[in-house]
Structures are given as C-alpha cells and as structure tokens.
Design a protein around this motif. Sequence first.
Motif, mmCIF file in Angstrom:
data_model
loop_
_atom_site.group_PDB
_atom_site.id
_atom_site.type_symbol
_atom_site.label_atom_id
_atom_site.label_comp_id
_atom_site.label_asym_id
_atom_site.label_seq_id
_atom_site.Cartn_x
_atom_site.Cartn_y
_atom_site.Cartn_z
ATOM 1 N N GLY A 259 0.789 -1.233 0.000
ATOM 2 C CA GLY A 259 0.000 0.000 0.000
ATOM 3 C C GLY A 259 0.813 1.269 0.000
ATOM 4 N N ALA A 260 2.077 1.196 0.471
ATOM 5 C CA ALA A 260 2.903 2.398 0.525
ATOM 6 C C ALA A 260 3.730 2.560 -0.736
ATOM 7 N N ALA A 261 3.115 2.279 -1.868
ATOM 8 C CA ALA A 261 3.725 2.587 -3.161
ATOM 9 C C ALA A 261 3.377 4.026 -3.489
ATOM 10 N N THR A 262 4.394 4.870 -3.654
ATOM 11 C CA THR A 262 4.100 6.292 -3.860
ATOM 12 C C THR A 262 3.326 6.529 -5.147
ATOM 13 N N GLU A 263 3.436 5.607 -6.124
ATOM 14 C CA GLU A 263 2.639 5.739 -7.348
ATOM 15 C C GLU A 263 1.150 5.770 -7.012
ATOM 16 N N ALA A 264 0.721 4.818 -6.145
ATOM 17 C CA ALA A 264 -0.684 4.741 -5.768
ATOM 18 C C ALA A 264 -1.057 5.829 -4.768
ATOM 19 N N LEU A 265 -0.172 6.104 -3.817
ATOM 20 C CA LEU A 265 -0.483 7.121 -2.810
ATOM 21 C C LEU A 265 -0.634 8.503 -3.431
ATOM 22 N N ALA A 266 0.177 8.799 -4.446
ATOM 23 C CA ALA A 266 0.068 10.095 -5.113
ATOM 24 C C ALA A 266 -1.269 10.222 -5.828
ATOM 25 N N ALA A 267 -1.724 9.123 -6.419
ATOM 26 C CA ALA A 267 -3.007 9.146 -7.130
ATOM 27 C C ALA A 267 -4.184 9.260 -6.155
ATOM 28 N N LEU A 268 -4.042 8.686 -4.975
ATOM 29 C CA LEU A 268 -5.142 8.673 -4.016
ATOM 30 C C LEU A 268 -5.196 9.911 -3.137
ATOM 31 N N GLY A 269 -4.053 10.470 -2.784
ATOM 32 C CA GLY A 269 -4.046 11.618 -1.887
ATOM 33 C C GLY A 269 -4.752 11.297 -0.579
ATOM 34 N N GLU A 270 -5.671 12.149 -0.164
ATOM 35 C CA GLU A 270 -6.377 11.970 1.100
ATOM 36 C C GLU A 270 -7.390 10.835 1.055
ATOM 37 N N GLN A 271 -7.627 10.267 -0.124
ATOM 38 C CA GLN A 271 -8.572 9.149 -0.215
ATOM 39 C C GLN A 271 -8.032 7.882 0.443
ATOM 40 N N MET A 272 -6.714 7.761 0.572
ATOM 41 C CA MET A 272 -6.168 6.653 1.351
ATOM 42 C C MET A 272 -6.455 6.945 2.819
ATOM 43 N N PRO A 273 -7.222 6.092 3.500
ATOM 44 C CA PRO A 273 -7.614 6.397 4.881
ATOM 45 C C PRO A 273 -6.435 6.325 5.843
ATOM 46 N N ARG A 369 1.747 2.640 9.599
ATOM 47 C CA ARG A 369 0.337 3.045 9.464
ATOM 48 C C ARG A 369 0.257 4.337 8.658
ATOM 49 N N ALA A 370 -0.793 4.457 7.857
ATOM 50 C CA ALA A 370 -1.013 5.679 7.085
ATOM 51 C C ALA A 370 -1.271 6.834 8.032
ATOM 52 N N GLY A 371 -0.447 7.881 7.906
ATOM 53 C CA GLY A 371 -0.569 9.037 8.779
ATOM 54 C C GLY A 371 -1.102 10.248 8.040
ATOM 55 N N PRO A 372 -0.875 11.438 8.580
ATOM 56 C CA PRO A 372 -1.336 12.674 7.933
ATOM 57 C C PRO A 372 -0.683 12.857 6.563
ATOM 58 N N MET A 373 -1.263 13.726 5.759
ATOM 59 C CA MET A 373 -0.678 14.038 4.458
ATOM 60 C C MET A 373 0.672 14.720 4.662
ATOM 61 N N SER A 374 1.638 14.316 3.854
ATOM 62 C CA SER A 374 2.971 14.905 3.933
ATOM 63 C C SER A 374 3.080 16.077 2.972
ATOM 64 N N GLY A 375 4.201 16.771 3.054
ATOM 65 C CA GLY A 375 4.430 17.877 2.121
ATOM 66 C C GLY A 375 4.713 17.405 0.716
ATOM 67 N N ASP A 376 4.864 16.088 0.525
ATOM 68 C CA ASP A 376 5.120 15.526 -0.801
ATOM 69 C C ASP A 376 3.843 15.107 -1.523
ATOM 70 N N GLY A 377 2.691 15.373 -0.911
ATOM 71 C CA GLY A 377 1.424 15.052 -1.564
ATOM 72 C C GLY A 377 0.988 13.612 -1.399
ATOM 73 N N VAL A 378 1.598 12.885 -0.463
ATOM 74 C CA VAL A 378 1.205 11.504 -0.191
ATOM 75 C C VAL A 378 1.027 11.341 1.317
ATOM 76 N N ARG A 379 0.318 10.295 1.704
ATOM 77 C CA ARG A 379 0.199 10.001 3.123
ATOM 78 C C ARG A 379 1.591 9.739 3.707
ATOM 79 N N SER A 380 1.838 10.237 4.892
ATOM 80 C CA SER A 380 3.058 9.890 5.607
ATOM 81 C C SER A 380 2.883 8.505 6.219
ATOM 82 N N LEU A 381 3.961 7.937 6.712
ATOM 83 C CA LEU A 381 3.894 6.688 7.466
ATOM 84 C C LEU A 381 4.261 6.968 8.912
ATOM 85 N N VAL A 382 3.478 6.409 9.831
ATOM 86 C CA VAL A 382 3.773 6.502 11.256
ATOM 87 C C VAL A 382 3.852 5.080 11.805
ATOM 88 N N GLU A 383 4.370 4.939 13.003
ATOM 89 C CA GLU A 383 4.590 3.606 13.598
ATOM 90 C C GLU A 383 5.399 2.724 12.641
#
Length: 403
Positions: A259-273, A369-383
């Motif tokens: 799930g932490a493929a930036t290709e997919a995360l960039a396309a989803l943005g905040e839609q990734m929960p 875990r998917a965290g807040p949106m980062s400055g790179d336009g993708v979800r950050s990772l926490v834990e």
Amino acid sequence: MKLRSILVATAASSMLMGMSVGAQADTVKIGGLYILSGSAASYGEFASQGMKMAIDEINSSGGVLGQQMQLLMEDDQGKAATGIQAARKLVYQDNVNALVGIDSSGVALGLVPVMKELKTPLIITHAATPHATGKLCNAYTYRISVNEAQNMRAAAELAAATGKKRWTTIGPDYAFGHESWELFSENLSALSPDVEIMKETAFPRFGAEDFTPFINNIMEQKPDGVLISVWGGDLVNFVRQANNLGFFEQDYEIMFTVGAATEALAALGEQMPEGVWLGTRYWYDSHDTDINKTFVDNYKKLYKTPPSYNAEGAYSAVYAIKAAIEKAGSTKPEDIAVALSGLTINTPAAERTFRVGDNQALIGPTWGRAGPMSGDGVRSLVEIHNFDGAQVSPSLEQTECKV
C-alpha cells in the motif's frame, strides 16, 4: 511518457564516447523489462526514472571499466509471453549485458526458467513470487527487492500483535494474490495458533474495474482483519470504491501488502484512509543515511516527486550491475552473473547482500500506518517498522532453491 522500446541515453554520454547513441562498441547496455502501458504503467515509469538516474550518475563519473552505460526499455505489458519475447529481443538483437525489471509475478514465473537459455543475468526489482529465487531459481536470476515470503512474515508479526482473530483477504487472482495469502496464513497460524483463517476470500482478476461485489462479500462475512494485496491501478480503484461503501468505517484491521507505493499514494491523496497498515519494499523517509538522503533529494529535483520502491529498486539494481562488473573485471553477461553471487552493496534502502544459494537479497520490508498528508502530496507513514532481512527470510532449505 510512453517508454516502450526506446533507447535512453544522455547526449553527454554519447559525446563522451565519441559515438552515436546506437553504437555497439565500448558500451554496457542494460535492458529494462517493466509494465509501461495500462493501469500499472506508473510503476514502469518510476523504475525507468530510477535506472536512468543511476546510469547518468555512473556515466558522469566515468562509467564502468572505462565504458559508458546505456538503457533500453521494453514493455512486458504484465504478460509472461510478452515478457519472454521482449527479453529475447533485448538479449539476441540488442546484445544487452544484463536485464533489470519485472513488475508481475506472473511474468517472473514465465521468464525465470528462460534465463538459463538466455545466459544473461536478470535482477528482479519488483515481482515478489518466492519461486523466482526458490524452486525456479537458477544461476542467472537475482532479486534485489523484498519477496512475498519476507513481506508476509513481517505482516504476520504485525497482525499477530493486533490480537485480531478472524482474517480474510482481497487480492489479485494470480500468483501474487494467492501466494501472499498462503504465506500470510501459514506465518500467522504459526505465531497465533488460535486465529481463524477464513475460507471466504476474494480474488478479483488483475485489472478488474469493479470491486464492489468483492468488497460487499467480505463485509458480509464480518472479519476482524483483512489482508489486501491489490496493487497499481487496481489499488487506486479499490480504495475509492471501498470508501464509497463504508469499508474503512468498519472495525477491521486493514493491511495493504504494498500500500505504501508512492505511485498509488500520489493518485489517491487523502482518499487513502489514515490508520491502515501499509507495506512497502522501501519507504523514502524511513532511512536516516547519507546515501538515502542524497538519493531522495536528487530524485525529487529531477522528477518533482518522492521516489517509489520501484524507483529505488531499479536504481540500486544498476549499481549492483556496476559493482559486479568491477568485481569480475569483465562486461560479459556470464561473468556478471557469477560476480553477483554473494555481492554486498550499500543502497538507499539498506545494505543488500545477494545470498549465496538462492540469489535473493537479504532485505526486509517496511510497514507503517497511514498518517497525515505529507508535504510531498502523499500520506506519511507513522509507527514505522523496518524489518531485518535476515530475520524475515526463509532458510535456504525452505526456499527449495537448487542453483
């Protein structure tokens, strides 16, 4: 940009060599095999960028053994027959010194046995079927990225720690989806014997557009945890449809294997929960080393986006080929293949060693875990958990590899 069957080489490289881009002499040619069209094309594009970046760096520093490197890309379309045909073209027609690539496990299962015929080293950077460095292994096939066995061992450890008891899966209906579920189930059952591995599972075809019936079916079964191994455009479509159906509002423990493929995360943005577990072969913001910082900074400057695991894997594979050539003192394909065995290189993800016996890199996955949106336009990772490759890798006996 479509990258099918194109030769990638810098003008500076050509001038340094005093020859045209198509010249054969004094050139080390790397053949790239990735999905460059369709719903997963972004994975091939990121890999192409990673390889191009590595080759430009090497060429600007004098090349390897005094020779410049060139990149030739082919679109395997995620199909085994197409991948085999493209590999033969690169070897027999284009005379490449080594091959890098493969996104699909299905393509890997078809191509790996052919490498003994091609007698050219192949470094797999994405396809995760354990059989490529397991029962189908051979002296010409290497993998620099995390395989399913390594990733599912790590996923099972995290799943066991959640205390969730009833687990099911949603994954693509080919080797990757089925093998991921089998390996996860085996590892989780060993760690937590009281878990229930549900018989009610969902395996939509790769490239499916409508995941609604599969999502609804899983929700009706009321699991405690769900392992999800869809990827590429399928992952993007799945998440959007799952959001509409309230899938993520249930009390499930969700684990996306890649799930932490930036290709997919960039396309989803905040839609990734937020809060779901995301796995990846490499996370650009989880390695506090000089080599990783330099790689990430340079990649962002060139491509205006953070590097994906496919970009890092392809980038590192080129440097592995360079190191093998220098170790062998030769650019002959068979010499490169021999030199890769046991080779250790430092990469942005970590130090990698191609294990003697199965040619699998001892590299662990990253989960967070998917965290807040980062400055790179993708979800950050926490834990974040960066797993030790040696700790999550099966023994040589377990791989069934007989090189």
